[in-house]
Write an enzyme that holds these catalytic residues in place. Structure first.
Site, short mmCIF file in Angstrom:
data_model
loop_
_atom_site.label_atom_id
_atom_site.label_comp_id
_atom_site.label_asym_id
_atom_site.label_seq_id
_atom_site.Cartn_x
_atom_site.Cartn_y
_atom_site.Cartn_z
N TYR A 101 0.86 -1.18 0.00
CA TYR A 101 0.00 0.00 0.00
C TYR A 101 0.90 1.24 0.00
O TYR A 101 1.84 1.31 0.79
CB TYR A 101 -0.89 0.01 1.25
N GLU A 189 -3.20 7.50 -4.21
CA GLU A 189 -3.04 6.22 -3.52
C GLU A 189 -2.88 5.09 -4.53
O GLU A 189 -3.57 5.05 -5.54
CB GLU A 189 -4.30 6.00 -2.69
#
Ligand code: GDP
Ligand code: MN
Length: 377
Positions: A101, A189
């Site tokens: 992530y 992101e």
């Protein structure tokens, strides 16, 4: 402004961040053409302005045309958290060794850009954040036009030993930082950022939000706007001088002032209810604005009770009461309505409302919250 995964990936490609081969499709026919073009196993991905698509069934693998057809048919038209899927991304399937992530956002209190990295990327990242937040590393990055390469490598060394991976990862962070700053994003992101069997790093997903206050600097991004029904409603409310944000609960709130609106939502939660929206009617509310606000509350089918919480200052309680009576005249409202008026002209307001049998008035905000919740239970 939120943009779709496929749009964010287009921006990534401009900055040479590696992404899978993929194509946006609006129907099964287009999906099949894309599948043939990619010519290997693909992933069908719902394009909606919300996360958690994987868990909701909005991401499906397909290795032949029959599977592709089935996946596309299922996903198109699907309702994901209130967002209807109108288009899918047909994306080359990638052989995943590991999922990471990586996210960039603004840290307002520290006046920095916050970089978050986790080796536990993938669909469970929300769970990781909740249960073991220490597994998400946070780095405060200085605000500038670019990120110093040594700083990016420093971060990369926290996660990788192999220099080949360190270089790739540092390069991706540097590029993400550039995207973040140059596009005036409030969020960039990649989840998951994957390492493939060939030790290549690829952005398998992309999420990006552009700061609305900076849109005037980005005419090139305006064309990416694709507001869904809720976002359109919020924009329209703004044009009427109202700050309206739809939420998932069932108690509609009408409040003056953003702080009081937040406090009202907290109060509803405290007593076990769930707010259906944030709605700040602002200062100097004229009856027209109140009427418009009632319109937004009543058009939401989830709303089962309405709580009106007004602390009159510049806003006059009698104006609010007048607006409510006008709304009752024009909109058929059968929902229970609880009103708390306090401050400027509260007495006059209550007198006006006593002419109507549609509302229950109370004198404190906690009473109002409790009563609104009780009417639903
Ligand atoms: P999200 O659930 O909305 O965040 O959608 P993502 O694009 O992140 O996809 C969710 C999950 O689907 C990923 O974490 C992967 O585990 C899986 N997935 C997505 N694309 C691929 C792919 O090309 N190959 C494989 N094997 N899995 C994939
Ligand atoms: Mn994802």
């Amino acid at each position: 402004m939120k943009i779709h995964e496929y749009q964010a990936k287009d921006i990534f490609r401009e900055y040479q961040i590696r992404t899978p081969k993929e194509r946006l499709c609006f129907d099964t026919k287009e999906a099949i053409i894309a599948f043939r073009k990619i010519n290997k196993k693909v992933v069908v991905k719902a394009q909606v302005h919300t996360g958690g698509r994987g868990k909701a069934g909005g991401i499906k693998l397909a290795s032949n045309e029959k599977e592709l057809q089935m996946a596309t048919n299922t996903i198109l038209g699907m309702d994901i958290k209130g967002h209807i899927v109108e288009k899918v991304l047909i994306s080359e399937a990638v052989d995943i060794q590991k999922e990471y992530y990586v996210g960039l956002t603004i840290d307002r209190s520290n006046h920095t850009i916050l970089l978050m990295v986790s080796s536990e990327g993938g669909v469970e990242i929300e769970e990781v954040a909740r249960v073991s937040p220490e597994k998400i590393q946070k780095y405060a990055l200085p605000i500038g036009s670019s990120l110093a390469p040594f700083r990016a490598r420093e971060v990369a060394f926290d996660f990788f030993k192999d220099i080949h991976l360190v270089r790739q990862f540092a390069d991706i962070i540097e590029k993400m930082y550039k995207v973040f700053v140059e596009k005036d994003a409030s969020l960039v992101e990649i989840n998951p950022l994957v390492i493939t069997g060939k030790e290549e790093m690829i952005a398998l997903d992309a999420k990006m939000t552009i700061d609305d206050n900076a849109m005037y600097r980005h005419p090139e991004l305006e064309q990416l706007r694709d507001d869904d029904e809720n976002e359109k409603l919020e924009l329209e409310a703004k044009q009427h001088g109202l700050s309206y944000i739809k939420l998932d609960g069932n108690i509609g709130c009408m409040v003056n002032g953003a702080g009081l609106a937040m406090a009202t939502m907290d109060m509803i939660k405290l007593y076990g209810g769930t707010p259906a929206n944030f709605l700040d009617i602002g200062g100097s509310s004229n009856p027209k604005k109140v009427k418009q606000a009632m319109h937004y509350l009543t058009q939401d089918p989830n709303v089962k009770a309405i709580m009106i919480n007004i602390f009159g200052g510049i806003t006059r309680c009698d104006d609010v009461a007048q607006g409510l009576l006008q709304a009752f005249d024009e909109i058929e409202i059968t929902l229970p309505i609880v009103v708390r008026l306090s401050g400027t002209n509260a007495k006059d307001g209550l007198k006006i409302l006593s002419a109507s049998n549609k509302v229950k008035t109370v004198s404190s905000m906690s009473e109002a919250a409790k009563l609104a919740i009780a009417t639903i239970a």
